[in-house]
Design a protein around this motif. Structure first.
Motif, PDB file in Angstrom:
ATOM      1  N   ASP A  42      38.929  39.577  35.036  1.00 42.75           N
ATOM      2  CA  ASP A  42      37.500  39.887  35.115  1.00 42.75           C
ATOM      3  C   ASP A  42      36.818  38.831  35.980  1.00 42.75           C
ATOM      4  O   ASP A  42      37.120  37.630  35.876  1.00 42.75           O
ATOM      5  CB  ASP A  42      36.865  39.837  33.719  1.00 42.75           C
ATOM      6  CG  ASP A  42      37.177  41.062  32.882  1.00 42.75           C
ATOM      7  OD1 ASP A  42      37.640  42.063  33.446  1.00 42.75           O
ATOM      8  OD2 ASP A  42      36.964  41.000  31.660  1.00 42.75           O
ATOM      9  N   GLU A  43      35.854  39.244  36.801  1.00 42.87           N
ATOM     10  CA  GLU A  43      35.170  38.259  37.648  1.00 42.87           C
ATOM     11  C   GLU A  43      34.406  37.232  36.813  1.00 42.87           C
ATOM     12  O   GLU A  43      34.272  36.074  37.199  1.00 42.87           O
ATOM     13  CB  GLU A  43      34.211  38.953  38.610  1.00 42.87           C
ATOM     14  CG  GLU A  43      33.109  39.740  37.922  1.00 42.87           C
ATOM     15  CD  GLU A  43      32.069  40.290  38.900  1.00 42.87           C
ATOM     16  OE1 GLU A  43      32.138  39.967  40.095  1.00 42.87           O
ATOM     17  OE2 GLU A  43      31.192  41.037  38.437  1.00 42.87           O
ATOM     18  N   ARG A  93      30.929  37.176  35.195  1.00 40.24           N
ATOM     19  CA  ARG A  93      29.551  36.836  35.536  1.00 40.24           C
ATOM     20  C   ARG A  93      28.949  35.922  34.469  1.00 40.24           C
ATOM     21  O   ARG A  93      29.370  35.978  33.307  1.00 40.24           O
ATOM     22  CB  ARG A  93      28.726  38.130  35.630  1.00 40.24           C
ATOM     23  CG  ARG A  93      28.961  38.908  36.913  1.00 40.24           C
ATOM     24  CD  ARG A  93      28.186  38.354  38.075  1.00 40.24           C
ATOM     25  NE  ARG A  93      26.742  38.482  37.825  1.00 40.24           N
ATOM     26  CZ  ARG A  93      25.833  37.662  38.354  1.00 40.24           C
ATOM     27  NH1 ARG A  93      26.201  36.656  39.111  1.00 40.24           N
ATOM     28  NH2 ARG A  93      24.550  37.835  38.093  1.00 40.24           N
ATOM     29  N   CYS A 145      35.251  43.773  38.461  1.00 35.49           N
ATOM     30  CA  CYS A 145      33.942  43.514  37.859  1.00 35.49           C
ATOM     31  C   CYS A 145      34.069  43.615  36.345  1.00 35.49           C
ATOM     32  O   CYS A 145      34.844  44.427  35.829  1.00 35.49           O
ATOM     33  CB  CYS A 145      32.916  44.521  38.349  1.00 35.49           C
ATOM     34  SG  CYS A 145      32.573  44.462  40.116  1.00 35.49           S
ATOM     35  N   ASP A 146      33.303  42.793  35.634  1.00 32.71           N
ATOM     36  CA  ASP A 146      33.351  42.845  34.173  1.00 32.71           C
ATOM     37  C   ASP A 146      33.109  44.264  33.664  1.00 32.71           C
ATOM     38  O   ASP A 146      33.747  44.717  32.706  1.00 32.71           O
ATOM     39  CB  ASP A 146      32.297  41.911  33.575  1.00 32.71           C
ATOM     40  CG  ASP A 146      32.522  40.453  33.954  1.00 32.71           C
ATOM     41  OD1 ASP A 146      33.553  40.159  34.597  1.00 32.71           O
ATOM     42  OD2 ASP A 146      31.671  39.623  33.610  1.00 32.71           O
TER      43      ASP A 146
END
Length: 379
Positions: free
Chosen positions: A221-222, A224, A248-249
């Motif tokens: 997961d990136e 954020r 992306c999450d």
């Protein structure tokens, strides 16, 4: 002063020199992956700042850094200029207490910070007759021991965690029969003194699969808003040759629905007595999704991350960070003017969503207060 290098990355943290004049070197994780920069910490203020701004991060690495920060704090107070320590043991103890109080205020959630500070102070209180110079050497020895134990802990967690994973995915699952492992945030060598906690499991799984002629695919997961997954986890995995895909999450549900993920493995910054675990924001919804798609959800953390004084995750303090991390991208404002931000650094995953907790001692399946207590007995 920071030093930039394009050579092989330095270790996450390293003590250089003796107890009286040594310094702590930290890999500045805020500059990765674009730059490999080493920070030299000469005071406990330097260590405080590095922890606070996330130049060093991850519960175990924060704990080790704080232990070395105590050495710098006493140096600064009792030997502000080159030469022998000033004052007696009372002054030493006062300097140690003041430095510990300062460093404890750097971040509120990662319990390893407080554990390491308390352990160092206990080690010195057990030897009240040591002269200041000998006491400082003893303090450095304790910090070094904490670092060495952390390295061994990472290796043990990697072995225990990899034992939980299927050697190969079920027939037909995953592209080309890959074993798919999803992780969140960064719980690797950048977060510890060794190979990490969650990433130690992934590294060991990759090693075993490679030896068997199979393949592991990691999904990161990136994470954020500070992108620890995209910046740090992907950097660590790809440097070790582990096939890595960043998402992306918000794409985790879609990925889990494909059946390509066979286990989720994350770290933790604090685990309560009942097994509830605080980790980077976004971990809790990932556990909910894993439960929905019947994918095992594992948390890997050392026993030093467990806080037996807290009955449940409801009591874990959650750090609230600067709104600019959400409203801006670097110096660029991305949110509408006048908008406010909700920016907790962590969330708490309830124990009933955790398939197992993995520590250096072994595995706690279906964690409960009784199971956690039995696992930690004597720790």
């Amino acid at each position: 002063m920071p030093e930039t290098s394009s050579r092989t990355a330095p270790p996450t943290l390293r003590w250089v020199g003796d107890a009286l004049t040594g310094t702590l070197e930290l890999l500045d994780q805020t500059r990765l992956p674009g730059e490999v920069v080493t920070l030299t910490c000469r005071t406990d203020d330097d260590v405080f700042g590095a922890i606070r701004r996330l130049s060093v991060r991850g519960a175990p690495a924060i704990g080790v850094s704080a232990a070395y920060g105590l050495v710098l704090g006493v140096q600064q107070a009792l030997a502000p200029a080159p030469g022998p320590l000033s004052g007696g043991r009372a002054e030493f103890d006062a300097a140690l207490a003041a430095s510990a109080e300062k460093l404890a205020a750097s971040r509120p959630t990662a319990v390893n910070l407080f554990w390491a500070l308390a352990r160092c102070r206990r080690a010195l209180s057990a030897e009240p007759d040591l002269a200041p110079a000998d006491a400082l050497a003893r303090l450095l020895a304790e910090a070094r021991e904490i670092e060495a134990e952390d390295r061994a802990m990472c290796a043990a967690i990697g072995r225990h965690g990899a034992d939980l994973l299927p050697e190969f995915p079920p027939p037909g699952d995953g592209p080309d029969g890959e074993l798919g492992l999803l992780t969140h945030c960064n719980a690797g060598g950048l977060a510890t003194a060794g190979d990490g906690t969650a990433l130690a499991v992934l590294f060991e799984a990759h090693r075993r699969a490679t030896e068997a002629g199979r393949r592991v695919r990691t999904y990161a997961d990136e994470t954020r808003p500070l992108l620890q997954g995209a910046r740090l986890t992907a950097w660590e995995l790809t440097r070790r040759g582990v096939p890595t895909t960043v998402l992306c999450d918000s794409a985790a549900a879609s990925l889990l629905a494909t059946g390509r993920v066979h286990a989720v493995v994350t770290g933790a910054d604090r685990v309560a007595a009942n097994g509830d675990a605080a980790n980077k924001i976004g971990t809790f919804p990932l556990a909910v999704l894993a439960h929905r798609f019947n994918v095992p959800f594992y948390i890997a953390a050392p026993t030093s991350t467990f806080d037996r004084d807290l009955a449940s995750g409801d009591e874990i303090p959650i750090e609230q960070r600067d709104a600019a991390e959400v409203l801006n991208y670097g110096d660029l404002r991305t949110a509408a003017d006048g908008a406010e931000a909700y920016n907790p650094a962590f969330d708490v995953t309830p124990a009933n969503l955790i398939t197992a907790l993995v520590t250096e001692r072994g595995v706690i399946p279906s964690p409960t207060t009784a199971a956690v207590g039995a696992h930690l007995a004597g720790a």
